[in-house]
Design a protein around this motif. Structure first.
Motif, PDB file in Angstrom:
ATOM      1  N   TRP A 299       0.798  -1.227   0.000  1.00  0.00           N
ATOM      2  CA  TRP A 299       0.000   0.000   0.000  1.00  0.00           C
ATOM      3  C   TRP A 299       0.831   1.278   0.000  1.00  0.00           C
ATOM      4  O   TRP A 299       0.279   2.361   0.131  1.00  0.00           O
ATOM      5  CB  TRP A 299      -1.035   0.049   1.122  1.00  0.00           C
ATOM      6  N   GLU A 300       2.146   1.158  -0.189  1.00  0.00           N
ATOM      7  CA  GLU A 300       2.907   2.364  -0.526  1.00  0.00           C
ATOM      8  C   GLU A 300       2.647   2.721  -1.985  1.00  0.00           C
ATOM      9  O   GLU A 300       2.857   3.861  -2.409  1.00  0.00           O
ATOM     10  CB  GLU A 300       4.394   2.159  -0.265  1.00  0.00           C
ATOM     11  N   GLN A 301       2.223   1.728  -2.747  1.00  0.00           N
ATOM     12  CA  GLN A 301       1.645   1.910  -4.074  1.00  0.00           C
ATOM     13  C   GLN A 301       0.375   1.077  -4.120  1.00  0.00           C
ATOM     14  O   GLN A 301       0.143   0.228  -3.259  1.00  0.00           O
ATOM     15  CB  GLN A 301       2.625   1.493  -5.169  1.00  0.00           C
ATOM     16  N   ARG A 302      -0.462   1.340  -5.127  1.00  0.00           N
ATOM     17  CA  ARG A 302      -1.717   0.595  -5.207  1.00  0.00           C
ATOM     18  C   ARG A 302      -1.451  -0.895  -5.381  1.00  0.00           C
ATOM     19  O   ARG A 302      -0.519  -1.305  -6.081  1.00  0.00           O
ATOM     20  CB  ARG A 302      -2.580   1.097  -6.369  1.00  0.00           C
ATOM     21  N   MET A 303      -2.287  -1.683  -4.740  1.00  0.00           N
ATOM     22  CA  MET A 303      -2.190  -3.124  -4.835  1.00  0.00           C
ATOM     23  C   MET A 303      -3.052  -3.618  -5.992  1.00  0.00           C
ATOM     24  O   MET A 303      -4.081  -3.025  -6.296  1.00  0.00           O
ATOM     25  CB  MET A 303      -2.653  -3.744  -3.515  1.00  0.00           C
ATOM     26  N   CYS A 304      -2.624  -4.689  -6.646  1.00  0.00           N
ATOM     27  CA  CYS A 304      -3.372  -5.246  -7.779  1.00  0.00           C
ATOM     28  C   CYS A 304      -4.160  -6.469  -7.322  1.00  0.00           C
ATOM     29  O   CYS A 304      -3.632  -7.323  -6.601  1.00  0.00           O
ATOM     30  CB  CYS A 304      -2.426  -5.640  -8.903  1.00  0.00           C
ATOM     31  N   PHE A 305      -5.410  -6.542  -7.756  1.00  0.00           N
ATOM     32  CA  PHE A 305      -6.263  -7.682  -7.425  1.00  0.00           C
ATOM     33  C   PHE A 305      -6.683  -8.385  -8.716  1.00  0.00           C
ATOM     34  O   PHE A 305      -7.001  -7.729  -9.711  1.00  0.00           O
ATOM     35  CB  PHE A 305      -7.499  -7.231  -6.652  1.00  0.00           C
ATOM     36  N   CYS A 306      -6.680  -9.709  -8.689  1.00  0.00           N
ATOM     37  CA  CYS A 306      -7.107 -10.462  -9.872  1.00  0.00           C
ATOM     38  C   CYS A 306      -8.177 -11.471  -9.464  1.00  0.00           C
ATOM     39  O   CYS A 306      -7.962 -12.320  -8.601  1.00  0.00           O
ATOM     40  CB  CYS A 306      -5.921 -11.158 -10.537  1.00  0.00           C
ATOM     41  N   PRO A 307      -9.372 -11.359 -10.056  1.00  0.00           N
ATOM     42  CA  PRO A 307     -10.468 -12.257  -9.696  1.00  0.00           C
ATOM     43  C   PRO A 307     -10.193 -13.688 -10.136  1.00  0.00           C
ATOM     44  O   PRO A 307      -9.765 -13.942 -11.270  1.00  0.00           O
ATOM     45  CB  PRO A 307     -11.665 -11.658 -10.455  1.00  0.00           C
ATOM     46  N   GLY A 308     -10.414 -14.609  -9.222  1.00  0.00           N
ATOM     47  CA  GLY A 308     -10.183 -16.006  -9.537  1.00  0.00           C
ATOM     48  C   GLY A 308      -8.724 -16.341  -9.774  1.00  0.00           C
ATOM     49  O   GLY A 308      -8.403 -17.418 -10.285  1.00  0.00           O
ATOM     50  N   GLY A 309      -7.830 -15.406  -9.446  1.00  0.00           N
ATOM     51  CA  GLY A 309      -6.405 -15.643  -9.675  1.00  0.00           C
ATOM     52  C   GLY A 309      -6.057 -15.795 -11.144  1.00  0.00           C
ATOM     53  O   GLY A 309      -5.107 -16.519 -11.492  1.00  0.00           O
ATOM     54  N   ASP A 310      -6.806 -15.091 -12.053  1.00  0.00           N
ATOM     55  CA  ASP A 310      -6.607 -15.299 -13.488  1.00  0.00           C
ATOM     56  C   ASP A 310      -5.209 -14.908 -13.954  1.00  0.00           C
ATOM     57  O   ASP A 310      -4.674 -15.487 -14.906  1.00  0.00           O
ATOM     58  CB  ASP A 310      -7.681 -14.580 -14.306  1.00  0.00           C
ATOM     59  N   PHE A 311      -4.602 -13.924 -13.294  1.00  0.00           N
ATOM     60  CA  PHE A 311      -3.232 -13.531 -13.633  1.00  0.00           C
ATOM     61  C   PHE A 311      -2.285 -14.714 -13.437  1.00  0.00           C
ATOM     62  O   PHE A 311      -1.441 -15.008 -14.293  1.00  0.00           O
ATOM     63  CB  PHE A 311      -2.811 -12.350 -12.761  1.00  0.00           C
ATOM     64  N   PHE A 312      -2.435 -15.400 -12.315  1.00  0.00           N
ATOM     65  CA  PHE A 312      -1.563 -16.533 -12.024  1.00  0.00           C
ATOM     66  C   PHE A 312      -1.919 -17.744 -12.882  1.00  0.00           C
ATOM     67  O   PHE A 312      -1.040 -18.545 -13.234  1.00  0.00           O
ATOM     68  CB  PHE A 312      -1.644 -16.887 -10.542  1.00  0.00           C
ATOM     69  N   GLN A 313      -3.181 -17.890 -13.254  1.00  0.00           N
ATOM     70  CA  GLN A 313      -3.600 -19.012 -14.092  1.00  0.00           C
ATOM     71  C   GLN A 313      -2.889 -18.996 -15.434  1.00  0.00           C
ATOM     72  O   GLN A 313      -2.431 -20.033 -15.925  1.00  0.00           O
ATOM     73  CB  GLN A 313      -5.111 -18.983 -14.303  1.00  0.00           C
ATOM     74  N   CYS A 314      -2.801 -17.794 -16.055  1.00  0.00           N
ATOM     75  CA  CYS A 314      -2.162 -17.749 -17.372  1.00  0.00           C
ATOM     76  C   CYS A 314      -0.651 -17.966 -17.259  1.00  0.00           C
ATOM     77  O   CYS A 314      -0.021 -18.457 -18.206  1.00  0.00           O
ATOM     78  CB  CYS A 314      -2.500 -16.445 -18.099  1.00  0.00           C
ATOM     79  N   LEU A 315      -0.058 -17.651 -16.113  1.00  0.00           N
ATOM     80  CA  LEU A 315       1.353 -17.971 -15.900  1.00  0.00           C
ATOM     81  C   LEU A 315       1.538 -19.482 -15.776  1.00  0.00           C
ATOM     82  O   LEU A 315       2.466 -20.061 -16.360  1.00  0.00           O
ATOM     83  CB  LEU A 315       1.879 -17.281 -14.643  1.00  0.00           C
ATOM     84  N   ARG A 316       0.641 -20.110 -15.021  1.00  0.00           N
ATOM     85  CA  ARG A 316       0.751 -21.568 -14.837  1.00  0.00           C
ATOM     86  C   ARG A 316       0.522 -22.315 -16.146  1.00  0.00           C
ATOM     87  O   ARG A 316       1.091 -23.378 -16.369  1.00  0.00           O
ATOM     88  CB  ARG A 316      -0.251 -22.037 -13.781  1.00  0.00           C
ATOM     89  N   ALA A 317      -0.326 -21.737 -17.019  1.00  0.00           N
ATOM     90  CA  ALA A 317      -0.615 -22.383 -18.302  1.00  0.00           C
ATOM     91  C   ALA A 317       0.499 -22.192 -19.321  1.00  0.00           C
ATOM     92  O   ALA A 317       0.478 -22.815 -20.394  1.00  0.00           O
ATOM     93  CB  ALA A 317      -1.922 -21.830 -18.868  1.00  0.00           C
ATOM     94  N   GLY A 318       1.484 -21.342 -19.001  1.00  0.00           N
ATOM     95  CA  GLY A 318       2.583 -21.112 -19.919  1.00  0.00           C
ATOM     96  C   GLY A 318       2.261 -20.160 -21.055  1.00  0.00           C
ATOM     97  O   GLY A 318       3.085 -19.950 -21.953  1.00  0.00           O
ATOM     98  N   LYS A 319       1.071 -19.551 -21.033  1.00  0.00           N
ATOM     99  CA  LYS A 319       0.680 -18.603 -22.084  1.00  0.00           C
ATOM    100  C   LYS A 319       1.242 -17.211 -21.834  1.00  0.00           C
ATOM    101  O   LYS A 319       1.219 -16.361 -22.723  1.00  0.00           O
ATOM    102  CB  LYS A 319      -0.847 -18.529 -22.171  1.00  0.00           C
ATOM    103  N   ALA A 320       1.708 -16.968 -20.624  1.00  0.00           N
ATOM    104  CA  ALA A 320       2.213 -15.648 -20.258  1.00  0.00           C
ATOM    105  C   ALA A 320       3.436 -15.800 -19.361  1.00  0.00           C
ATOM    106  O   ALA A 320       3.652 -16.856 -18.752  1.00  0.00           O
ATOM    107  CB  ALA A 320       1.129 -14.840 -19.543  1.00  0.00           C
ATOM    108  N   SER A 321       4.228 -14.741 -19.300  1.00  0.00           N
ATOM    109  CA  SER A 321       5.415 -14.755 -18.453  1.00  0.00           C
ATOM    110  C   SER A 321       5.692 -13.344 -17.956  1.00  0.00           C
ATOM    111  O   SER A 321       5.110 -12.368 -18.445  1.00  0.00           O
ATOM    112  CB  SER A 321       6.630 -15.300 -19.216  1.00  0.00           C
ATOM    113  N   VAL A 322       6.574 -13.255 -16.987  1.00  0.00           N
ATOM    114  CA  VAL A 322       6.970 -11.969 -16.414  1.00  0.00           C
ATOM    115  C   VAL A 322       8.464 -11.801 -16.571  1.00  0.00           C
ATOM    116  O   VAL A 322       9.232 -12.747 -16.332  1.00  0.00           O
ATOM    117  CB  VAL A 322       6.568 -11.889 -14.919  1.00  0.00           C
TER     118      VAL A 322
END
Length: 494
Positions: A299-322
């Motif tokens: 909260w020193e910067q805005r926090m990001c929320f993802c419904p159903g953890g969809d951000f992490f789902q696409c990482l686990r599926a290998g369709k996305a990366s950071v």
């Protein structure tokens, strides 16, 4: 441009038909029904952000139980909603409250001047440019003006400082002006940024893109929220509808307040818990550093929320990366990082933040003399020093925006009641001589995101004196709106 003069007199003019302006209109009808008003909206429809932004998957970054209006509760089961659903909610809200016939669309306020002689604001408005394409200049007068214009520039995004970005041969897109015909099917996409927009784009584009990479200079905190909360489900099942909605809203307000409080009072504990929860969502074997360990406390910067953890789902599926690093150079076909690593995108999305602009870019003057909003101190987060009968509406950055604008609206309506009941012509915030000599400045916002840091010369000033403090939290601000001191720091004149 054709020109005609139209002198229309109102008690109150509201600028902006987004959440802030619509909520103020409702409170005005509810508590000051004797006052005439209209809403001037520069776009062709209500919604503000939710009308302007069209990028894939656009959604709220706050729950709709608190982001929605308290007078028209959010009844959908998902707490985080997509943009079109929010826009439908806003359109239904203004129609149900009878606010829709008070809105003048395609009316953009260019400048406004206060006349001490007549105790009125004169607004110079450019109207038209819609379906009929006729553009005219209109002059309107009002005793009071409420600015519900948000905090960012609708016409120009924040310019990202990316070396060589102009040499890239592929498409370079900013989420604020998303091309409707952009086809990213089978393309490699790099999203530059780590805020809520980037966290939304990754899962929303991953289904069609060949691969999508979020390229960040430093990580943000990303928290997964359940799409359908079991406690909310139980409340709907066991309680009458109206009571269930009130309880659900209260629970979400309390949860956000406790989270922000925990992060400020016990930052190390909050950080440890959030990072532990993040580790559980990541693909097996993924290391937390450097991609998922922010350099700042929660909260020193805005926090990001993802419904159903969809951000992490696409990482686990290998369709996305950071990818984490500093861009050294963008070439015709690559992004080269200082680490030596190269990315090869077909499309670059610059999700690097918003350009802050207050008062909708309106030129404000006092008896013909220009006034710079950043030179003014903010009285109770709703008025500006030395500017009579002018109110502005700002929400929270560490809680739902609408909670803040509703507390402001209720405070303003209380002031308007006193003005009309006791026959005052105008009210104007003034610093006392003691405050001028002893008051110390404080940060206007409690966060230090890049776009906020770059906008320090845009926000009004706040200080450590009681009436000039920055915004606090919802219940305190609401109590202040109902019972707080509205005499100190204000000059009341008949």
């Amino acid at each position: 441009m054709g020109t005609r003069r139209q002198d229309a007199g109102y008690d109150v003019v509201i600028v902006g038909a987004g959440f802030s302006g619509i909520n103020f209109a409702y409170r005005l009808q509810e508590r000051n029904p004797e006052l005439s008003y209209c809403i001037l909206e520069g776009r062709h429809q209500v919604g503000g952000t939710w009308s302007l932004f069209q990028y894939p998957g656009i959604r709220s970054d706050s729950d709709l139980y608190t982001f929605g209006f308290p007078w028209r509760p959010w009844v959908e089961k998902q707490p985080i909603a997509r943009g079109p659903l929010i826009l439908n909610y806003l359109e239904a809200s203004v129609a149900e409250a009878g606010i829709d016939n008070k809105i003048k669309f395609n009316h953009r306020v260019d400048s406004m001047d206060w006349s001490s002689a007549s105790s009125t604001w004169t607004l110079n408005v450019t109207a038209g440019g819609g379906a009929d394409n006729e553009v005219v200049s209109i002059t309107m007068r009002s005793r009071f003006v409420l600015l519900g214009t948000g905090y960012y520039d609708y016409d120009e995004p924040l310019k990202a400082r990316i070396p060589g970005i102009d040499s890239f041969r592929g498409a370079v897109v900013h989420p604020q002006f998303w091309p409707r015909d952009l086809d990213y099917t089978g393309k490699n996409v790099v999203v530059i940024g780590s805020g809520a927009t980037a966290v939304t784009l990754l899962p929303s584009m991953a289904d069609k893109a060949a691969h999508i990479t979020m390229l960040q200079r430093s990580p943000s905190y990303v928290v997964a929220l359940p799409e359908n909360d079991p406690l909310d489900w139980a409340a709907r099942l066991l309680l009458p509808g109206a009571l269930a909605r009130r309880l659900i809203r209260f629970r979400w307000i309390m949860a956000a307040f406790l989270l922000a409080t925990l992060c400020r009072w016990f930052p190390r504990l909050a950080r440890a818990v959030i990072l532990w929860l993040t580790s559980l969502e990541l693909p097996t074997g993924t290391k937390m550093k450097p991609h998922f360990t922010p350099r700042y406390n929660p909260w020193e910067q805005r926090m990001c929320f993802c419904p159903g953890g969809d951000f992490f789902q696409c990482l686990r599926a290998g369709k996305a990366s950071v990818e984490t690093g500093v861009i050294e150079q963008v070439t015709e076909s690559t992004i080269r990082l200082e680490s030596g690593r190269e990315l090869h995108p077909d499309i670059i999305v610059t999700a690097t933040g918003l350009k802050v602009r207050l008062a909708g870019g309106i030129d404000v003057s006092l008896d013909g003399r220009p006034v710079r909003v950043p030179d003014c101190y903010s009285w109770k987060g709703c008025m500006l020093e030395n500017l009579p009968n002018l109110f502005y509406s700002m929400g929270y950055f560490d809680a739902s925006w609408t909670l803040g604008v509703d507390a402001t609206a209720q405070l303003v309506c209380r002031l308007l009641n006193t003005v009309t009941r006791d026959g005052f012509a105008h009210i104007v915030p003034r610093l006392s001589e003691e405050e001028k000599s002893t008051m110390s400045d404080l940060p206007f916002l409690p966060i230090n995101s890049t776009y906020v840091e770059r906008a320090k010369g845009v926000f009004p000033k706040v200080g450590n004196s009681k009436q000039w403090l920055p915004r606090s939290y919802y219940w305190k601000d609401l109590a202040n709106a109902w019972w707080g001191d509205v005499q100190s720091g204000l000059e009341w004149s008949r």
